[in-house]
Design a protein around this motif. Structure first.
Motif, PDB file in Angstrom:
ATOM      1  N   CYS A  57      -0.119 -21.760   9.112  1.00 35.09           N
ATOM      2  CA  CYS A  57       0.351 -21.602   7.609  1.00 35.09           C
ATOM      3  C   CYS A  57       1.391 -20.090   7.416  1.00 35.09           C
ATOM      4  CB  CYS A  57      -0.865 -21.176   6.735  1.00 35.09           C
ATOM      5  SG  CYS A  57      -1.988 -22.661   6.834  1.00 35.09           S
ATOM      6  N   ASP A  58       1.227 -19.235   7.981  1.00 42.39           N
ATOM      7  CA  ASP A  58       1.818 -18.058   7.670  1.00 42.39           C
ATOM      8  C   ASP A  58       3.239 -18.048   8.627  1.00 42.39           C
ATOM      9  OD1 ASP A  58       0.215 -17.006   5.957  1.00 42.39           O
ATOM     10  OD2 ASP A  58      -0.908 -15.865   7.289  1.00 42.39           O
TER      11      ASP A  58
ATOM     12  N   ARG B 159      -6.676 -13.882   8.368  1.00 44.60           N
ATOM     13  CA  ARG B 159      -5.699 -12.699   7.996  1.00 44.60           C
ATOM     14  C   ARG B 159      -6.365 -11.316   8.087  1.00 44.60           C
ATOM     15  NH1 ARG B 159      -2.824 -15.591   2.628  1.00 44.60           N
ATOM     16  NH2 ARG B 159      -1.353 -16.641   3.730  1.00 44.60           N
TER      17      ARG B 159
ATOM     18  N   GLN C  63      -0.673 -24.795   2.787  1.00 43.95           N
ATOM     19  CA  GLN C  63      -2.094 -24.854   2.851  1.00 43.95           C
ATOM     20  C   GLN C  63      -2.852 -26.224   2.681  1.00 43.95           C
ATOM     21  OE1 GLN C  63      -3.837 -21.635   0.753  1.00 43.95           O
ATOM     22  NE2 GLN C  63      -2.326 -19.754   1.684  1.00 43.95           N
TER      23      GLN C  63
ATOM     24  N   VAL D 211      -3.441 -18.968  11.072  1.00 40.47           N
ATOM     25  CA  VAL D 211      -2.432 -18.223  10.717  1.00 40.47           C
ATOM     26  C   VAL D 211      -0.926 -18.590  11.389  1.00 40.47           C
ATOM     27  CG1 VAL D 211      -1.566 -15.652  11.373  1.00 40.47           C
ATOM     28  CG2 VAL D 211      -3.970 -16.082  10.664  1.00 40.47           C
TER      29      VAL D 211
END
Length: 192
Positions: free
Chosen positions: A132-133, A161, A139, A129
């Protein structure tokens, strides 16, 4: 006999939804009311409404959304009852609420809560998380760096997530609107 079975199913449907959501709903009401007794009273009224509309309630695709909507309307009704007739509801709600509501960018005020929530996640969840976020790693790049396939990375990120969302709802009191966007949250101390 069939009537008893149907009644039992609707009761279990309500109980299941209530057991899943009543604690977070109570935190939501506490944040709105800033009064434990008033929040508990409204919570009881929401439960009674669910029981009153049991047949329709059990047909709902999103019982959680219904519970929050009814709770919000009950809170507004409570404001109307406690506001003098000469004052409009708009004036009564203009005062800042204890709930951190920011109509422009509510996600900005969640940074501290997300950091705390990530600390309570597994290392694997926090890593994917975070990368990537929060840090914008693609990804496909994450998959390549960690020796994963892209579908495996996507599935892992989706599960991470979901677990993070559950932590945020439980620990930060996040409330989502009908479109699934964060509408407000309140700080709840993280349990160690």
């Amino acid at each position: 006999m069939r009537k008893k079975a149907a009644s039992s199913q609707t009761s279990s449907c309500i109980e299941e939804a209530w057991n899943s959501h009543h604690q977070a709903l109570r935190y939501y009401l506490l944040a709105l009311c800033n009064n434990r007794d008033a929040a508990d009273e409204i919570l009881q009224r929401v439960y009674v409404k669910a029981l009153t509309h049991r047949a329709q309630f059990c047909q709902l695709a999103e019982p959680k959304a219904w519970l929050y909507t009814v709770a919000k309307h009950e809170w507004i009704d409570e404001l109307r009852r406690s506001t003098p007739d000469s004052q409009s509801l708009d004036t009564a709600t203009a005062a800042p609420l204890p709930c951190h509501i920011d109509t422009n960018l509510p996600l900005e005020s969640l940074a501290a809560c997300i950091t705390k929530a990530l600390a309570h996640c597994t290392d694997e969840d926090a890593d994917i998380v975070g990368a990537c976020d929060l840090n914008g790693v693609k990804q496909s790049d994450y998959a390549q760096r960690h020796g994963l396939t892209l579908p495996a990375t996507k599935a892992r990120l989706l599960r991470a997530r979901k677990r993070l969302r559950e932590t945020l709802v439980a620990q930060c009191g996040i409330v989502f609107d009908e479109q699934g966007h964060v509408c407000c949250h309140w700080a709840i101390p993280f349990t160690e």
